[in-house]
Design a protein around this motif. Structure first.
Motif, PDB file in Angstrom:
ATOM      1  N   LYS A 173       0.843  -1.195   0.000  1.00 60.83           N
ATOM      2  CA  LYS A 173       0.000   0.000   0.000  1.00 60.83           C
ATOM      3  C   LYS A 173       0.878   1.244   0.000  1.00 60.83           C
ATOM      4  CE  LYS A 173      -0.576   0.301   4.971  1.00 60.83           C
ATOM      5  NZ  LYS A 173      -1.515   0.453   6.068  1.00 60.83           N
ATOM      6  N   CYS A 174       0.270   2.375  -0.279  1.00 59.77           N
ATOM      7  CA  CYS A 174       0.983   3.653  -0.310  1.00 59.77           C
ATOM      8  C   CYS A 174       1.319   4.089   1.115  1.00 59.77           C
ATOM      9  CB  CYS A 174       0.129   4.710  -1.000  1.00 59.77           C
ATOM     10  SG  CYS A 174       0.910   6.342  -1.076  1.00 59.77           S
ATOM     11  N   GLU A 175       2.540   4.522   1.316  1.00 55.77           N
ATOM     12  CA  GLU A 175       2.967   4.972   2.642  1.00 55.77           C
ATOM     13  C   GLU A 175       2.396   6.350   2.980  1.00 55.77           C
ATOM     14  OE1 GLU A 175       7.086   4.798   1.841  1.00 55.77           O
ATOM     15  OE2 GLU A 175       7.211   2.638   2.100  1.00 55.77           O
ATOM     16  N   ASN A 176       1.974   7.108   1.972  1.00 54.76           N
ATOM     17  CA  ASN A 176       1.456   8.460   2.196  1.00 54.76           C
ATOM     18  C   ASN A 176      -0.064   8.457   2.385  1.00 54.76           C
ATOM     19  OD1 ASN A 176       1.673  11.346   2.314  1.00 54.76           O
ATOM     20  ND2 ASN A 176       0.835  11.389   0.252  1.00 54.76           N
ATOM     21  N   CYS A 177      -0.804   7.970   1.396  1.00 54.24           N
ATOM     22  CA  CYS A 177      -2.265   8.041   1.465  1.00 54.24           C
ATOM     23  C   CYS A 177      -2.907   6.735   1.931  1.00 54.24           C
ATOM     24  CB  CYS A 177      -2.854   8.460   0.118  1.00 54.24           C
ATOM     25  SG  CYS A 177      -2.623   7.274  -1.212  1.00 54.24           S
ATOM     26  N   GLY A 178      -2.167   5.632   1.924  1.00 58.97           N
ATOM     27  CA  GLY A 178      -2.663   4.384   2.485  1.00 58.97           C
ATOM     28  C   GLY A 178      -3.499   3.514   1.565  1.00 58.97           C
ATOM     29  N   ILE A 179      -3.656   3.866   0.293  1.00 56.33           N
ATOM     30  CA  ILE A 179      -4.469   3.003  -0.569  1.00 56.33           C
ATOM     31  C   ILE A 179      -3.754   1.680  -0.808  1.00 56.33           C
ATOM     32  CG2 ILE A 179      -5.596   4.934  -1.748  1.00 56.33           C
ATOM     33  CD1 ILE A 179      -3.970   4.066  -4.260  1.00 56.33           C
ATOM     34  N   VAL A 180      -4.531   0.622  -0.868  1.00 60.42           N
ATOM     35  CA  VAL A 180      -4.006  -0.714  -1.147  1.00 60.42           C
ATOM     36  C   VAL A 180      -3.907  -0.842  -2.655  1.00 60.42           C
ATOM     37  CG1 VAL A 180      -4.426  -3.181  -0.893  1.00 60.42           C
ATOM     38  CG2 VAL A 180      -5.047  -1.617   0.951  1.00 60.42           C
TER      39      VAL A 180
END
Length: 118
Positions: free
Chosen positions: A23-30
């Motif tokens: 997942k994205c470390e910034n926005c958290g989307i999988v």
């Protein structure tokens, strides 16, 4: 093409050449919405490889720049090596295409988590 998150554009999506971050470390989307999600990236990889071979080999053959056996050998080598080299960008293009066609709302929740919470 920058191998960054399709939603926020901040963090890189690759952990290694053939592995992605979950997942994205910034926005958290999988990134992987469902099992087998990245099979769609094969279309980008195969499409670009076959398009390049289908355009370049006839041009080189009809311009008599190289002979048939040399073109066949180099075409096969290209068709085997290019998909391996283009692999990270094919996945990134698939992520961007998917985000463009079906934007995510709510950031960090994946589809199974959104269904469970509604």
């Amino acid at each position: 093409m920058a191998l960054r998150c399709p939603a926020c554009g901040e963090c890189g999506v690759q952990r290694g050449w053939f592995t992605m971050k979950p997942k994205c470390e910034n926005c958290g989307i999988v990134y992987e919405r469902e099992p087998g999600f990245f099979l769609g990236s094969i279309y980008f990889n195969y499409g670009l490889t076959s398009l390049m071979v289908a355009i370049v080999i006839p041009i080189l053959l009809f311009q008599q720049i190289a002979s048939g056996p040399i073109l066949i050998g180099s075409g096969v080598a290209f068709a085997l090596l290019f998909p391996l080299l283009f692999f990270p960008w094919a996945r990134s293009l698939w992520l961007g295409f998917d985000e463009y066609c079906d934007p995510r709302d709510g950031g960090s929740q994946g589809p199974s988590q959104r269904r469970a919470s509604t």
